[in-house]
Design an enzyme around this catalytic site. Sequence first.
Site, PDB file in Angstrom:
ATOM      1  N   ASP A   1       3.476  -5.092   2.463  1.00 12.02           N
ATOM      2  CA  ASP A   1       2.197  -4.526   2.924  1.00 12.02           C
ATOM      3  C   ASP A   1       2.312  -3.029   3.262  1.00 12.02           C
ATOM      4  O   ASP A   1       1.951  -2.194   2.435  1.00 12.02           O
ATOM      5  CB  ASP A   1       1.648  -5.326   4.111  1.00 12.02           C
ATOM      6  CG  ASP A   1       0.137  -5.238   4.257  1.00 12.02           C
ATOM      7  OD1 ASP A   1      -0.522  -4.627   3.398  1.00 12.02           O
ATOM      8  OD2 ASP A   1      -0.394  -5.807   5.232  1.00 12.02           O
ATOM      9  N   ASP A   2       2.771  -2.698   4.462  1.00 10.54           N
ATOM     10  CA  ASP A   2       2.886  -1.295   4.894  1.00 10.54           C
ATOM     11  C   ASP A   2       4.227  -1.120   5.603  1.00 10.54           C
ATOM     12  O   ASP A   2       4.279  -0.968   6.836  1.00 10.54           O
ATOM     13  CB  ASP A   2       1.742  -0.947   5.856  1.00 10.54           C
ATOM     14  CG  ASP A   2       0.376  -1.204   5.241  1.00 10.54           C
ATOM     15  OD1 ASP A   2      -0.054  -0.399   4.410  1.00 10.54           O
ATOM     16  OD2 ASP A   2      -0.232  -2.245   5.582  1.00 10.54           O
TER      17      ASP A   2
ATOM     18  N   HIS B   1       0.893  -1.172   0.000  1.00  6.36           N
ATOM     19  CA  HIS B   1       0.000   0.000   0.000  1.00  6.36           C
ATOM     20  C   HIS B   1       0.922   1.210   0.000  1.00  6.36           C
ATOM     21  O   HIS B   1       1.706   1.374   0.941  1.00  6.36           O
ATOM     22  CB  HIS B   1      -0.886   0.015   1.241  1.00  6.36           C
ATOM     23  CG  HIS B   1      -1.745  -1.199   1.368  1.00  6.36           C
ATOM     24  ND1 HIS B   1      -3.064  -1.227   0.989  1.00  6.36           N
ATOM     25  CD2 HIS B   1      -1.468  -2.447   1.834  1.00  6.36           C
ATOM     26  CE1 HIS B   1      -3.576  -2.419   1.221  1.00  6.36           C
ATOM     27  NE2 HIS B   1      -2.629  -3.187   1.729  1.00  6.36           N
TER      28      HIS B   1
ATOM     29  N   GLU C   1      -7.096 -12.327   6.156  1.00  3.38           N
ATOM     30  CA  GLU C   1      -5.997 -11.718   6.932  1.00  3.38           C
ATOM     31  C   GLU C   1      -6.359 -11.885   8.415  1.00  3.38           C
ATOM     32  O   GLU C   1      -5.665 -12.568   9.154  1.00  3.38           O
ATOM     33  CB  GLU C   1      -5.843 -10.237   6.556  1.00  3.38           C
ATOM     34  CG  GLU C   1      -4.776  -9.509   7.365  1.00  3.38           C
ATOM     35  CD  GLU C   1      -4.688  -8.009   7.051  1.00  3.38           C
ATOM     36  OE1 GLU C   1      -5.617  -7.462   6.408  1.00  3.38           O
ATOM     37  OE2 GLU C   1      -3.692  -7.384   7.478  1.00  3.38           O
TER      38      GLU C   1
END
Length: 336
Positions: A286-287, A17, A208
């Site tokens: 992901d982040d 992201h 998730e």
Amino acid sequence: PRFVTAANGVPGEHHIHIEGALTPELLFKLASSNAVQLPTDDPAFRSVASLHQRYSEFASLDDFLHYYYIGMSVLVTTSDFEALACDYFEHAARDGVAHAEVFFDPQAHLVRGVSYKAILAGFKIAQAHAFEKFGITSELICCFLRHLPVTDSLATFNLSELQTSIRCGEVVGIGLDSSENGFPPTLFKDIYQQAKALGIRRTAHAGEEGPPSYIRDALDTLEVGRIDHGIRLANDPALLERVAAQKTLLTVCPWSNVFLKGAKSVSELPIRLFLDAGVQFSINSDDPAYFGNHYILDNYCAVQDAFGLSAQEWKSICEASIHGSWCDEPRKQQLL
Ligand code: ADE
Ligand code: ZN
């Protein structure tokens, strides 16, 4: 493993992201330049160091998302989105990433009065820069926020600027993210049907924190080509067998699962199960700015430290990653 993968390059990242690449350093800098007031009642926002510290204590996905949405409120101008994406691509280049498929969350910016045009313009400059400077190819995937009313996602999907970006190939697919439990994929059937009719790629976060049934719904109702995370597949052997047989790629994010308390450690993740069952998966960050600054190569290394995979197993992970990429065939052949 760091040496081996860095020498050969990381073939692709499918689950990043871009707003999750916003470091506390850039967050404070942009808050200052854009005169954005950060929460004064939360001690986490006192300094870069206190924010880093808070990011190491997330209790859940929703606890993280609270900070994620506050963080991105500092992104206002085209040059902010450009700086954010350039920062990510610099890290990706350092890790030897050849191809990146990048999520973005337009609804979280549109609601603050930022135009879709401004967001996309910043990304496009950064993508061109990443290609020229590092040879990194990249694609954009527009995500919809499942905690908001579905009507909001539909209205966003139908924005003329967004439709244009899809038609001209600037956005290659759609995704579904944000809070998972209580927001089943089936709610978003309409958008996914429209996306299918447009011939674009489709993926969704599922499994998730949520149950395996969300993975099944994403496959059956949204007709996705990939599943983001998908680790709860381990709890449904029949579905696991199906996902393996149909070769749907899971975009697994090991450090993310640990930081968001989906697993106590990377060694608890079903990596061995997936490999033995023939489930195709890629490894992703992901982040990264929120999860201990663990970019993609740190995630590869964490998997190696936990599971001690063989060279052949890494080859199969890398090949699955390339086959599951949404780049064109010639680019795939270059990556293989
Ligand atoms: N948005 C950013 N990161 C996310 C994650 N890990 N799950 C769901 N939504 C997200
Ligand atoms: Zn994600």
